[in-house]
Write an enzyme that holds these catalytic residues in place. Structure first.
Site, short mmCIF file in Angstrom:
data_model
loop_
_atom_site.label_atom_id
_atom_site.label_comp_id
_atom_site.label_asym_id
_atom_site.label_seq_id
_atom_site.Cartn_x
_atom_site.Cartn_y
_atom_site.Cartn_z
N GLU A 117 10.56 10.42 13.56
CA GLU A 117 11.52 10.44 14.67
C GLU A 117 12.96 10.57 14.18
OE1 GLU A 117 13.71 8.95 18.21
OE2 GLU A 117 13.68 8.03 16.24
N GLY A 118 13.30 9.82 13.11
CA GLY A 118 14.66 9.87 12.58
C GLY A 118 15.00 11.27 12.10
N ASP A 141 2.72 6.01 10.90
CA ASP A 141 2.71 5.12 12.06
C ASP A 141 2.18 5.80 13.33
OD1 ASP A 141 3.78 3.19 10.46
OD2 ASP A 141 5.82 3.34 11.24
N HIS A 279 2.84 -0.31 0.98
CA HIS A 279 2.96 1.12 0.71
C HIS A 279 1.69 1.78 0.18
CE1 HIS A 279 7.03 -0.25 1.23
NE2 HIS A 279 7.37 0.99 1.47
O1 F6P Z 1 6.56 5.36 7.42
C1 F6P Z 1 6.92 4.38 8.37
C2 F6P Z 1 6.87 3.06 7.70
O2 F6P Z 1 5.65 3.06 7.09
C3 F6P Z 1 7.03 1.82 8.56
O3 F6P Z 1 5.88 1.35 9.16
C4 F6P Z 1 7.61 0.84 7.59
O4 F6P Z 1 8.32 -0.18 8.21
C5 F6P Z 1 8.51 1.70 6.79
O5 F6P Z 1 7.90 2.96 6.74
C6 F6P Z 1 8.85 1.17 5.44
O6 F6P Z 1 9.44 2.17 4.70
P1 F6P Z 1 10.41 1.97 3.44
O7 F6P Z 1 9.88 0.86 2.63
O8 F6P Z 1 10.33 3.28 2.75
O9 F6P Z 1 11.75 1.68 4.01
#
Ligand code: F6P
Length: 357
Positions: A117-118, A141, A279
């Site tokens: 979305e961003g 997500d 992750h």
């Molecule tokens: O890709 C989305 C997401 O997986 C979210 O659910 C999670 O909060 C976020 O990325 C965390 O991403 P990062 O650690 O890269 O900021």
């Protein structure tokens, strides 16, 4: 063959990574080279368009073997200089204006922006300034509006389901409560799908605020009926009724799994363990479904560039690839409807969502 400026497109990956990014890049390069076009891979997301510019020409040989590879060969950045657009900046300091100028200087007839979305918000802002952008929907997500599926979700779901399967055997062996925290910043798609696919007893998602006493009661009921272990799946953005999401630090979600775990131990007296999957859900090789979806998206994005369709995003609707305006994809997030058939299905099987319904 010499390539004129009108026959060159760019591709970039932006936001958190997801399995399938490389598969999209591969499909873009292969489809574009079939048209005799050159592809520039912009590095580090939109940041690669700023200053000295960071990009490289991608040929068929550069994308050999990319289909099963996780991550992104172009690297990615979370927003970087591209926060909400500031209107008080002079053009030479406005990253959006700089990026549009860079797209023109590079002679791109289209820029394929792969992200969530961003990313698509940034792309839409660039489109408003005249850039020929085409979005490709990514995020584990699955919360991007305008499309039934984002690539990356299926792989994350597989990882989360596998984790639940593994937790089942150890939970049963020790008569424990196991809490699994999965990703899902604002939405509970991973928790809901993996929770049902893995047969968990309790699923906590942001869309259905929970009461910890009701969750504890479910564990007690299971105990009373002879099930001496329980599996709880909680989305990182879930929150107790009347409470808020939990953060580990400056805007980074985290902590809800441990909070639920310690409360359940206190309220039920059951030995409880908490696993935060993190992750692991984003890394590694994409599933066959995600490889196929990424490939279809990449090919469709090149087709859109060929047909001059810009300011739109490729999307999956009822199993078919289609195009939707970027405005539709960015206006709101796609959330789990609390009365959707999946939630109703879970309830009918005795799954608790912590709300007492
Ligand atoms: O890709 C989305 C997401 O997986 C979210 O659910 C999670 O909060 C976020 O990325 C965390 O991403 P990062 O650690 O890269 O900021």
């Amino acid at each position: 063959m010499a390539t004129s400026a009108r026959q060159r497109i760019g591709v970039l990956t932006s936001g958190g990574d997801a399995p399938g990014l490389n598969a999209v890049i591969r499909a873009v390069v292969k489809a574009a080279s079939g048209l005799g076009w050159e592809v520039l891979g912009i590095e580090d997301g939109f940041e690669g368009l700023l200053g000295e510019k960071s990009y490289r020409v991608l040929t068929n040989s550069d994308v050999q073997g990319l289909l099963p590879r996780g991550g992104t060969i172009l690297r990615t950045t979370n927003k970087g200089h591209f926060g909400s657009r500031r209107t008080d900046l002079p053009p030479e300091e406005d990253p959006y204006v700089q990026a549009v100028n860079a797209i023109r200087e590079l002679g791109l007839r289209g820029l394929i922006t792969i992200g969530g979305e961003g990313t698509q918000r940034i792309a839409m802002e660039l489109y408003k300034l005249g850039a020929p952008v085409i979005g490709v929907p990514k995020t584990i997500d699955n919360d991007l509006a305008g499309t039934d599926r984002t690539f990356g979700f299926d792989t994350a779901l597989q990882v989360a389901t596998d984790a639940i399967d593994r937790l089942h055997t150890t939970a049963a062996s020790h008569n424990r409560v196991m809490v699994l925290e999965v990703m899902g910043r604002h939405t509970g798609w991973i928790a809901l799908h993996a929770g049902l696919a893995g047969g968990s007893d309790i699923i906590l998602i942001p869309e259905i605020p929970f009461d910890i006493e009701i969750v504890a009661e479910k564990v007690r009921q299971r105990e009373a009926s002879g099930s001496t272990f329980s599996i709880v799946v909680v989305a990182e953005g879930a929150r107790p009724r009347g409470g808020t999401e939990m953060y580990v630090s400056d805007g980074r979600l985290g902590g809800i799994g441990h909070w639920v775990g310690s409360k359940l131990e206190e309220l039920t007296g059951k030995d409880t363990r908490v696993v935060v999957l993190g992750h692991i859900q984003r890394g590694g090789s994409p599933s066959p479904y995600d490889r196929l979806l990424s490939t279809r998206y990449g090919a469709a994005a090149v087709k859109a560039a060929q047909e001059g369709v810009f300011g739109e995003m490729v999307a999956l609707r009822a199993q078919e690839i289609t195009m939707v305006p970027l405005a539709e994809a960015t206006g709101h997030l796609k959330t789990v409807r609390p009365h959707s058939d999946l939630v109703i299905c879970g309830r009918s099987l005795g799954v608790s969502f912590g709300d007492g319904l």
